[in-house]
Design a protein around this motif. Structure first.
Motif, PDB file in Angstrom:
ATOM      1  N   SER A 101       0.863  -1.180   0.000  1.00  0.00           N
ATOM      2  CA  SER A 101       0.000   0.000   0.000  1.00  0.00           C
ATOM      3  C   SER A 101       0.900   1.230   0.000  1.00  0.00           C
ATOM      4  CB  SER A 101      -0.941   0.008   1.210  1.00  0.00           C
ATOM      5  OG  SER A 101      -0.194   0.063   2.416  1.00  0.00           O
ATOM      6  N   ALA A 102       0.285   2.392  -0.088  1.00  0.00           N
ATOM      7  CA  ALA A 102       1.079   3.622  -0.160  1.00  0.00           C
ATOM      8  C   ALA A 102       0.578   4.632   0.853  1.00  0.00           C
ATOM      9  CB  ALA A 102       1.013   4.210  -1.565  1.00  0.00           C
ATOM     10  N   ASP A 103       1.505   5.272   1.548  1.00  0.00           N
ATOM     11  CA  ASP A 103       1.186   6.413   2.395  1.00  0.00           C
ATOM     12  C   ASP A 103       1.547   7.684   1.630  1.00  0.00           C
ATOM     13  OD1 ASP A 103       0.273   4.910   4.439  1.00  0.00           O
ATOM     14  OD2 ASP A 103       2.024   5.154   5.747  1.00  0.00           O
ATOM     15  N   GLY A 104       0.717   8.701   1.750  1.00  0.00           N
ATOM     16  CA  GLY A 104       1.027   9.960   1.085  1.00  0.00           C
ATOM     17  C   GLY A 104       0.260  10.148  -0.209  1.00  0.00           C
ATOM     18  N   GLU A 105       0.568  11.235  -0.908  1.00  0.00           N
ATOM     19  CA  GLU A 105      -0.168  11.632  -2.106  1.00  0.00           C
ATOM     20  C   GLU A 105       0.192  10.813  -3.337  1.00  0.00           C
ATOM     21  OE1 GLU A 105      -2.684  13.906  -2.517  1.00  0.00           O
ATOM     22  OE2 GLU A 105      -2.673  13.812  -0.337  1.00  0.00           O
ATOM     23  N   ILE A 106       1.400  10.278  -3.372  1.00  0.00           N
ATOM     24  CA  ILE A 106       1.831   9.528  -4.546  1.00  0.00           C
ATOM     25  C   ILE A 106       1.439   8.065  -4.387  1.00  0.00           C
ATOM     26  CG2 ILE A 106       3.813   8.842  -5.954  1.00  0.00           C
ATOM     27  CD1 ILE A 106       5.238  11.347  -4.977  1.00  0.00           C
ATOM     28  N   SER A 107       0.597   7.594  -5.291  1.00  0.00           N
ATOM     29  CA  SER A 107       0.155   6.207  -5.234  1.00  0.00           C
ATOM     30  C   SER A 107       1.131   5.316  -5.982  1.00  0.00           C
ATOM     31  CB  SER A 107      -1.238   6.072  -5.860  1.00  0.00           C
ATOM     32  OG  SER A 107      -1.171   6.260  -7.269  1.00  0.00           O
ATOM     33  N   LEU A 108       0.966   4.019  -5.828  1.00  0.00           N
ATOM     34  CA  LEU A 108       1.829   3.074  -6.524  1.00  0.00           C
ATOM     35  C   LEU A 108       1.643   3.175  -8.041  1.00  0.00           C
ATOM     36  CD1 LEU A 108       1.258   0.013  -4.157  1.00  0.00           C
ATOM     37  CD2 LEU A 108       3.232   1.540  -4.192  1.00  0.00           C
ATOM     38  N   PRO A 117       9.182   9.399 -20.733  1.00  0.00           N
ATOM     39  CA  PRO A 117      10.480   9.530 -21.400  1.00  0.00           C
ATOM     40  C   PRO A 117      11.400  10.612 -20.840  1.00  0.00           C
ATOM     41  CG  PRO A 117       8.723  10.468 -22.757  1.00  0.00           C
ATOM     42  CD  PRO A 117       8.066   9.785 -21.599  1.00  0.00           C
ATOM     43  N   ASP A 118      10.931  11.447 -19.917  1.00  0.00           N
ATOM     44  CA  ASP A 118      11.776  12.532 -19.418  1.00  0.00           C
ATOM     45  C   ASP A 118      12.703  12.094 -18.283  1.00  0.00           C
ATOM     46  OD1 ASP A 118       9.937  12.148 -17.430  1.00  0.00           O
ATOM     47  OD2 ASP A 118       9.120  14.180 -17.459  1.00  0.00           O
ATOM     48  N   ASN A 119      12.691  10.775 -17.990  1.00  0.00           N
ATOM     49  CA  ASN A 119      13.582  10.198 -16.970  1.00  0.00           C
ATOM     50  C   ASN A 119      13.324  10.729 -15.562  1.00  0.00           C
ATOM     51  OD1 ASN A 119      15.031   8.548 -18.789  1.00  0.00           O
ATOM     52  ND2 ASN A 119      16.262  10.317 -19.424  1.00  0.00           N
ATOM     53  N   GLN A 120      12.160  11.301 -15.343  1.00  0.00           N
ATOM     54  CA  GLN A 120      11.818  11.745 -13.996  1.00  0.00           C
ATOM     55  C   GLN A 120      11.504  10.522 -13.134  1.00  0.00           C
ATOM     56  OE1 GLN A 120       8.498  14.382 -13.863  1.00  0.00           O
ATOM     57  NE2 GLN A 120       8.527  14.608 -11.657  1.00  0.00           N
ATOM     58  N   GLN A 121      12.128  10.422 -11.991  1.00  0.00           N
ATOM     59  CA  GLN A 121      11.939   9.262 -11.118  1.00  0.00           C
ATOM     60  C   GLN A 121      11.372   9.712  -9.773  1.00  0.00           C
ATOM     61  OE1 GLN A 121      12.734   5.842 -12.095  1.00  0.00           O
ATOM     62  NE2 GLN A 121      12.622   6.998 -14.019  1.00  0.00           N
ATOM     63  N   ILE A 122      10.268   9.095  -9.386  1.00  0.00           N
ATOM     64  CA  ILE A 122       9.692   9.363  -8.073  1.00  0.00           C
ATOM     65  C   ILE A 122       9.448   8.029  -7.371  1.00  0.00           C
ATOM     66  CG2 ILE A 122       8.538  11.455  -8.894  1.00  0.00           C
ATOM     67  CD1 ILE A 122       5.894   9.806  -8.719  1.00  0.00           C
ATOM     68  N   GLN A 123       9.187   8.099  -6.097  1.00  0.00           N
ATOM     69  CA  GLN A 123       8.957   6.874  -5.334  1.00  0.00           C
ATOM     70  C   GLN A 123       7.844   7.112  -4.328  1.00  0.00           C
ATOM     71  OE1 GLN A 123      12.495   5.173  -3.736  1.00  0.00           O
ATOM     72  NE2 GLN A 123      11.495   3.335  -2.969  1.00  0.00           N
ATOM     73  N   ALA A 124       6.850   6.241  -4.385  1.00  0.00           N
ATOM     74  CA  ALA A 124       5.782   6.305  -3.396  1.00  0.00           C
ATOM     75  C   ALA A 124       6.289   5.781  -2.057  1.00  0.00           C
ATOM     76  CB  ALA A 124       4.581   5.478  -3.865  1.00  0.00           C
ATOM     77  N   ASP A 125       5.682   6.232  -0.985  1.00  0.00           N
ATOM     78  CA  ASP A 125       6.014   5.713   0.345  1.00  0.00           C
ATOM     79  C   ASP A 125       5.312   4.366   0.507  1.00  0.00           C
ATOM     80  OD1 ASP A 125       7.579   7.880   1.048  1.00  0.00           O
ATOM     81  OD2 ASP A 125       5.865   9.019   1.799  1.00  0.00           O
ATOM     82  N   LYS A 126       6.059   3.293   0.264  1.00  0.00           N
ATOM     83  CA  LYS A 126       5.462   1.951   0.248  1.00  0.00           C
ATOM     84  C   LYS A 126       5.371   1.368   1.653  1.00  0.00           C
ATOM     85  CE  LYS A 126       7.354   0.902  -4.339  1.00  0.00           C
ATOM     86  NZ  LYS A 126       8.238   2.082  -4.460  1.00  0.00           N
ATOM     87  N   VAL A 127       4.278   0.673   1.875  1.00  0.00           N
ATOM     88  CA  VAL A 127       4.072  -0.064   3.122  1.00  0.00           C
ATOM     89  C   VAL A 127       3.811  -1.518   2.755  1.00  0.00           C
ATOM     90  CG1 VAL A 127       2.612  -0.389   5.146  1.00  0.00           C
ATOM     91  CG2 VAL A 127       3.143   1.926   4.349  1.00  0.00           C
ATOM     92  N   LEU A 128       4.601  -2.440   3.317  1.00  0.00           N
ATOM     93  CA  LEU A 128       4.390  -3.872   3.084  1.00  0.00           C
ATOM     94  C   LEU A 128       3.406  -4.380   4.137  1.00  0.00           C
ATOM     95  CD1 LEU A 128       5.321  -6.301   1.333  1.00  0.00           C
ATOM     96  CD2 LEU A 128       6.969  -6.815   3.151  1.00  0.00           C
ATOM     97  N   GLU A 129       2.224  -4.781   3.687  1.00  0.00           N
ATOM     98  CA  GLU A 129       1.189  -5.268   4.611  1.00  0.00           C
ATOM     99  C   GLU A 129       1.174  -6.797   4.590  1.00  0.00           C
ATOM    100  OE1 GLU A 129      -2.626  -3.536   4.189  1.00  0.00           O
ATOM    101  OE2 GLU A 129      -1.883  -1.482   4.014  1.00  0.00           O
TER     102      GLU A 129
END
Length: 625
Positions: free
Chosen positions: A540-547, A557-569
């Protein structure tokens, strides 16, 4: 014969007309035909106030006469003609428009209007001609005159004998060049194409002698070339006719004749407005998108006419981006055009027209949604993404205007539904509008995260387009109901379940902490899950950015990399949890192995890439031996 010089400023303007004002050389014919139409209109206005004149429209026409042998093109009209003084005033001073003067001195009546405004259109002839000769006789004169010019050098005017009232403009075409073929303006097919494109709706006949192959009389298979005078233009545009006179077939034929698309339009919109800005419009909602619709190469816009003369093939300002699928045309009498009549001097009128078009299109779409659901779903499958982009773009400025046009697949209805339909079915205890994101409906249906929401009997909207979640994040809510992803850390199902989940996590805190240490910064937390029934693990994800947002943005293609705050349930009711507890007490290497396997399984379920496929396969091999 006296040669007259153009004034210095006129010489400069003529040079601009020839080289820079007009975007395409073929425009010269539009300008000359428009001037010819003006000349006939002037006779009509004179007849309104002069009892000695009668105006029989059948006697008035414009004719094109190409002569390949002499390389000349003649544009003839039976209009009002010009006196010597008018020749000097109208053709001797560039940008002094006789039509504009006439327009200002006479009240415009009966839907007729003078097209010419700037007095430079005639000089567009010099884009294709080395020499221009004008033969004319005014309705107010017994004598005719000949005006001749080879461009910036000046012009001559001489009297001639001429019986017929009206004007002939004879263009002696320039010699062909490596990149310019001026002979094309002597070809019947080219002239017909230009007339149909720009001047099809001039109200007077535009005639031309046309060669056609016909069966020779008295034979069965012998053909001969026959030259016939034909009227090339349509004259009466469909948008000038009463709606009661037109059938659906008439609109479909117009759609196909104008080549707006190869499909059948789902709906047409016929607008007649006689207000602060007068205009007519015929708009179409297509059934299928053009092949390049969702690419940067697609150019939106409606055809823009001024008094029946095509000014712009694609006027983008008449449509908002989210309705860029609309095809059709607008014809207005009130446009403020620039000197070439190809651009608008200011856009106040366009903004008024665009606002009304936007309103009419939305009304038609809502009407289709209400009365012809199958048709609307066909439309939405073709253009729904554009509506969603409209919700998301401009910081959500248009979300309230577009939200009732949205459709999403429903987990319970097994079909596309509106947000209003979803909310109307919500149980009283349901707090949120639930949605799940994925590559397809089938894949979403199998997501572990949907289990608890579905068990509660709550409807889930399936988001399969990349833009879906971005649009919903921009909306935040609909009818005071917030949107909530089934992958969200807080589903808001029941407070006691959240409390139970908290207690489960605290009772197994040591195990979860050990697993988090194995995973490091790959996850924000490891905790017990109550959203799972049959699956052992889920992310699951905490915060505004979903998986799903992470997956979409990282694939751009713009190589922008983000990461969701992942929670392993972890599902503490699953048998695999017992294996985790046993490994924690007896075998730390095995706990590490199980933790990595479960994390990678969770990534696969979400459609996210495994960070180290080689390590994953080695871990799988260890389990098997």
């Amino acid at each position: 014969m006296v040669k007259h010089e153009f004034k210095a400023e006129s010489q400069k303007l003529l040079d601009m007309v020839i080289h820079s004002i007009y975007s395409q050389r073929e425009i010269f014919l539009r300008e000359l035909i428009s001037n010819a139409s003006d000349a006939i209109d002037k006779i009509y206005y004179k007849a309104l106030t002069d009892d000695s004149l009668t105006f029989d429209q059948s006697n008035y026409y414009i004719k094109l006469i190409p002569n390949k042998e002499n390389r000349t093109l003649t544009v003839l009209d039976t209009g009002v003609g010009m006196t010597k003084e008018e020749l000097e005033d109208n053709l001797g001073v560039i940008a002094k428009s006789g039509s504009q003067t006439f327009k200002s001195e006479n009240e415009i009546k009966d839907g007729y209007d003078i097209i010419g405004q700037f007095g430079v259109g005639f000089y567009a002839a010099f884009m294709v001609a080395d020499k221009v000769t004008v033969l004319t006789r005014s309705i107010d004169s017994e004598e005719g005159y000949k005006w001749v010019s080879q461009g910036t050098d000046g012009y001559t005017i001489t009297p001639i004998d001429r019986e017929q009232v009206g004007t002939e403009i004879i263009l002696e075409l320039k010699e062909n060049q490596e990149e310019e073929n001026y002979d094309e303006f002597l070809e019947e097919a080219t002239l017909k194409q230009i007339i149909k494109k720009y001047s099809d709706f001039i109200r007077y006949p535009i005639k031309m002698d046309v060669t056609e192959s016909k069966l020779k009389e008295g034979t069965e298979d012998e053909y001969e070339d026959v030259v016939e005078e034909q009227t090339i233009n349509t004259m009466v545009p469909i948008w000038k006719k009463r709606k009661s006179e037109l059938t659906d077939e008439d609109y479909i034929n117009f759609y196909q004749e104008k080549r707006y698309g190869f499909d059948q339009p789902l709906r047409h919109i016929h607008i007649n407005v006689d207000g602060s800005v007068r205009y007519n419009a015929i708009l179409f909602i297509p059934e299928q998108p053009p092949f390049n619709y969702y690419t940067r190469e697609y150019e939106k816009g409606l055809e823009l006419y001024s008094n029946g003369v095509l000014i712009m093939e694609k006027c983008a300002d008449l449509l908002p981006d989210y309705f860029s699928f609309v095809k059709g045309m607008v014809d207005s009498e009130d446009l403020s055009l620039n000197i070439s009549r190809e651009m608008l001097q200011h856009d106040r009128q366009l903004k008024i027209i665009e606002k009304n078009i936007r309103k009419k299109v939305k009304q038609q779409l809502l009407s289709m949604l209400r009365d012809e659901r199958d048709k609307y779903e066909t439309f939405f499958k073709a253009f729904g993404q554009q509506i969603k982009f409209g919700v998301y773009s401009d910081f959500g400025q248009h979300k309230e205007e577009l939200q009732d046009l949205l459709l999403f697949y429903s987990s319970t209805e097994k079909k596309l539904v509106t947000l209003e339909e979803y909310v109307s079915r919500m149980p009283e205890d349901q707090k949120y509008i639930y949605y799940a994101s994925g590559d397809s409906n089938d894949r979403i249906e199998k997501l572990p995260q949907t289990e608890i929401v579905a068990d509660k009997g709550y409807e889930i909207l399936y988001f399969t387009d990349e833009v879906d979640e971005f649009a919903i994040k921009m909306m935040t809510q609909y009818q005071d109901k917030e949107f909530r992803s089934v992958s969200s850390g807080d589903l808001g199902i029941e407070e006691e379940e959240k409390e139970e989940e908290k207690e489960e996590t605290e009772s197994h805190q040591a195990l979860f902490q050990a697993m988090k240490e194995v995973l490091g910064d790959k996850v924000k937390d490891v905790r017990a899950s109550k959203r799972l029934k049959s699956y052992p693990v889920v992310l699951s994800a905490d915060g505004e950015i979903s998986l799903e947002m992470e997956k979409i943005i990282n694939a751009m293609p713009d190589n922008q990399q983000i990461q969701a705050d992942k929670v392993l349930e972890i599902n503490v009711d699953h048998n695999i949890f017992n294996a985790l507890e046993e490994a924690q007490g007896n075998d730390q290497d095995k706990l590490e192995l199980y933790t990595n396997l479960l994390y990678n399984q969770a990534l696969l379920i979400e459609g996210l890439p495994i960070e180290d496929p080689v390590a994953f396969t080695k871990d799988m091999s260890k389990i098997m031996v």
